[in-house]
Design an enzyme around this catalytic site. Structure first.
Site, PDB file in Angstrom:
ATOM      1  N   LYS A  10       0.865  -1.179   0.000  1.00  0.00           N
ATOM      2  CA  LYS A  10       0.000   0.000   0.000  1.00  0.00           C
ATOM      3  C   LYS A  10       0.902   1.229   0.000  1.00  0.00           C
ATOM      4  O   LYS A  10       1.696   1.416   0.917  1.00  0.00           O
ATOM      5  CB  LYS A  10      -0.904  -0.001   1.240  1.00  0.00           C
ATOM      6  CG  LYS A  10      -1.755   1.264   1.351  1.00  0.00           C
ATOM      7  CD  LYS A  10      -2.632   1.260   2.598  1.00  0.00           C
ATOM      8  CE  LYS A  10      -3.231   2.630   2.850  1.00  0.00           C
ATOM      9  NZ  LYS A  10      -3.939   2.707   4.147  1.00  0.00           N
ATOM     10  N   THR A  56      -8.881   2.702  12.364  1.00  0.00           N
ATOM     11  CA  THR A  56      -9.086   3.518  13.567  1.00  0.00           C
ATOM     12  C   THR A  56     -10.399   3.212  14.288  1.00  0.00           C
ATOM     13  O   THR A  56     -10.418   3.036  15.510  1.00  0.00           O
ATOM     14  CB  THR A  56      -9.062   5.019  13.184  1.00  0.00           C
ATOM     15  OG1 THR A  56      -7.785   5.343  12.642  1.00  0.00           O
ATOM     16  CG2 THR A  56      -9.327   5.895  14.391  1.00  0.00           C
ATOM     17  N   ALA A  78      -9.833   5.113   4.807  1.00  0.00           N
ATOM     18  CA  ALA A  78      -9.701   6.306   5.643  1.00  0.00           C
ATOM     19  C   ALA A  78     -11.034   7.024   5.855  1.00  0.00           C
ATOM     20  O   ALA A  78     -11.756   7.312   4.907  1.00  0.00           O
ATOM     21  CB  ALA A  78      -8.691   7.311   5.079  1.00  0.00           C
ATOM     22  N   GLY A  79     -11.308   7.293   7.096  1.00  0.00           N
ATOM     23  CA  GLY A  79     -12.467   8.089   7.459  1.00  0.00           C
ATOM     24  C   GLY A  79     -13.722   7.300   7.770  1.00  0.00           C
ATOM     25  O   GLY A  79     -14.691   7.866   8.268  1.00  0.00           O
TER      26      GLY A  79
END
Lengths: 257, 257, 257, 257
Positions: free
Chosen positions: B96, B206, B183-184
């Site tokens: 990645k 996350t 992401a997010g």
């Protein structure tokens, strides 16, 4: 251990389904089995049907709780009569109050719905009123003995999701009785969102029944509901305006090179 | 039968996970088992670690494909060097690309990322570039031999969901290679939404790692991903502006009374 | 030539303002002058005030129409009494019905508001009921003789804008009487959006009164309202999913080179 | 006293307009006069036109600054050539870089745009690059000497508004040079929103030119821009999750009755 208690009865599934709009009634049983829904709404009109036609109830597996609705009622009085007929016909104590007087957007009539709820709750029904999201009215329904409130997410059959998010969020935060989001949920992501907001359950009919593959669609909604509920229970972190790296960003190459 | 093919390898799970931010690394294995994720990203810095410290790789079960990332790189050259080190260390061919030069919002540097992709794809890597959503760049990455593109949904770690929806939708529609939203993504409903939009997979780190119960959270995301994918496959009806009744509305009481 | 007719009276400005929350009442007159608002709402409590204190009405220039509100009322009966007192005190025939029984989010009580509207419209008042957006109720208010309906955009004082967009859009489309969006409008862009949706007017108080510069803020809202109204009248093109070049894209350099 | 400084020149209007798509070029002058726009973009192709046809420049009033664009360019080199031709033709030093290589959604090519910007800024042009919103790239353009950055709000001609809000907000916060939102703005409310977010200016072409009444539409956009700018300057209060009454809610009727 995360059972959903409604009207004194315990349910494992937080996905309520419906019987309307299916291309074939034969699909209802595999749809229910596939998604694990334990409560299904049915219009009384479909219950007694025409002579000769097979009764809709015969398509619903034993063990699934019926939620007859008062579809077609335009006044509290009509809704009350339908509810009594449903109970007398053996459909049980649950009743979803639907009173609609505005025929373009098919919006629930909160005023007549409150009146019907008062009468039916006093008669021992487990009343689930389908409403325009309105916090003050939701408090009145709770005081009148409703078993839950069912605010609409967006116009019925529109698949538009939780357009009334602001008000539904406030209702969820304020009620002691369960809140079931009903109408307008067209995608599993929207069902998950309702559950993440803290809704106790959702009702999905049109989006399942009109899908190219209703059994798969029902399973998808069941998974969306479960995912949203688990997220709610797992107490996820709030949104932030700031980025936070998940990998270490100090450049070891620069340090070691 | 709805397997996800990436870099010539077949995966059953469309949820990619990460190793960052967990309170304890002991949680990684049950987290992976609980959610069925078959690919996990790991920062090379964590791979070689400090002498004496247990290597992060020892916490990842066999059978889970590693996706080393180039976290910490600020140029294409650094990313290329990290990738080569990762492959030499036995981490496999997947890489990645993360190149970040803007340190407040941690936004990916599309320009350096494209350059690193060109080099590494030519060296036989299976390159997954993490990018700011940009259709023209996505076409270039595809032409350069990227195995997929990984547009960000919103700033990393923000839990803000698919804020870049407009552009991600266009990228999904336009690409021949897989699109993985990275992401997010902070809620299962957002993961489901990405899949309903047609994304091939999502990467969540996350929101799982910082949840009060990471194992349950990972399962919730896995269900959200599966629900969204099934909805995409079940070809659900589009949104409408008009209400459509799911129960018959002709008032039988009025007719028969 | 695009005048706004309300209760038989014609207004040039489609921005209604309020008297609450200003740091100093001296600002009200320049605020009104700066923005051209021709109707301002005032709580009766402020009208009769304490003995000795200067009456709020003395701060409002001649020529601005008063819109007394029934703030503080918790029942239809109380609202009716306040309205009668206001008219007897010379505040005119306009009355904004505010009945609030839910004290956390200060949501209007649609049921009591309808009852007050019926009584007051029959007594010749020009009734403007402030309501939770509800299409069925809006029809009832129209039938009861309301001069307009005032659905809330979002919780009062929240500056959150048109969170109830879905329902307000439907109400605008369905009503014959004017629709005035009230509460929650915190930015000129939101006021413009309400007008573009087809609202006849908006009422803004908190966002103006609590701004660092209320006179400039009021002018900004007036311009936002006017801009939105002009856009509505100019019949702008709908949104499309497709890009459309505004400049010629055929590359003359390639052709001529 | 709130002038907008761009490329060393001062403008009173923060609305930039364009010359494309008008049903008749005769409308351009009254459109400009009505809205007060002081800068207008024009495609070079239109500038030199066909022999015999009246030059587009003859339709633009003196005093309005020209912003020639490089529409039709597919590489940095082509954009550079167009810019030089424009300057040689007397169009001045301003140049809007448009390089588009993706022909379905007409997205700007950030990579070629950066290269053209470097060259042209070094040659003393006042360069306004039209870009896909990308924070890292915006920093590079600033470093390269761009006079401003022009991130797109949504696909050109789509009237979809600020779909890239998340990224544009971050760019505005991070840049030292002006940020001008370009493309996709279809309503005055959207122009106001861009200004409230802190954008320095907006460029609107399609929504004005394709409106039923372009002169009125241009005025509406000018007012929306001014309203949004004033709101930004008046430092309005933030959104809250809590309601706040604007009128006193203590029921004086209860107290006195």
């Amino acid at each position: 251990d995360d059972a959903f208690c409604l009207g004194g009865q315990t349910f494992n599934s937080r996905l309520l389904t419906g019987t309307g709009k299916f291309a074939s009634r034969e699909i209802i049983a595999p749809m229910l089995e596939g998604c694990g829904s334990e409560m299904i709404t049915v219009a009384l009109r479909r219950v007694d049907g025409d002579a000769g036609a097979k009764n809709i109830l015969s398509y619903i597996p034993k063990g699934v709780t019926l939620l007859p609705n008062t579809s077609g009622a335009r006044t509290a009085e009509e809704a009350v009569r339908i509810a009594r007929i449903a109970r007398a016909a053996g459909c049980g104590d649950f009743i979803k109050i639907e009173v609609i007087t505005e025929m373009k957007y098919l919006m629930p009539d909160n005023y007549e719905t409150l009146n019907a709820t008062k009468t039916l709750a006093a008669e021992g029904f487990k009343v689930l009123p389908y409403i325009m999201p309105d916090l003050t009215l939701a408090h009145r329904l709770q005081d009148a003995g409703a078993a839950a409130v069912m605010p609409l997410g967006s116009p019925i059959g529109s698949n538009r999701g939780i357009k009334m998010e602001e008000m539904i969020r406030i209702i969820i935060e304020s009620m002691d009785i369960p809140v079931i989001v009903d109408a307008g949920i067209g995608r599993p992501s929207q069902a998950a969102q309702a559950m993440e907001m803290g809704a106790d359950a959702v009702l999905v009919n049109t989006a399942i029944a009109t899908s190219a593959d209703p059994v798969m669609a029902a399973r998808a909604f069941a998974m969306g509901v479960a995912a949203g509920r688990m997220a709610f229970c797992a107490d996820m972190a709030a949104q932030t305006n700031q980025a936070q790296a998940s990998s270490p960003l100090t450049g070891f190459l620069r340090e070691t090179a």
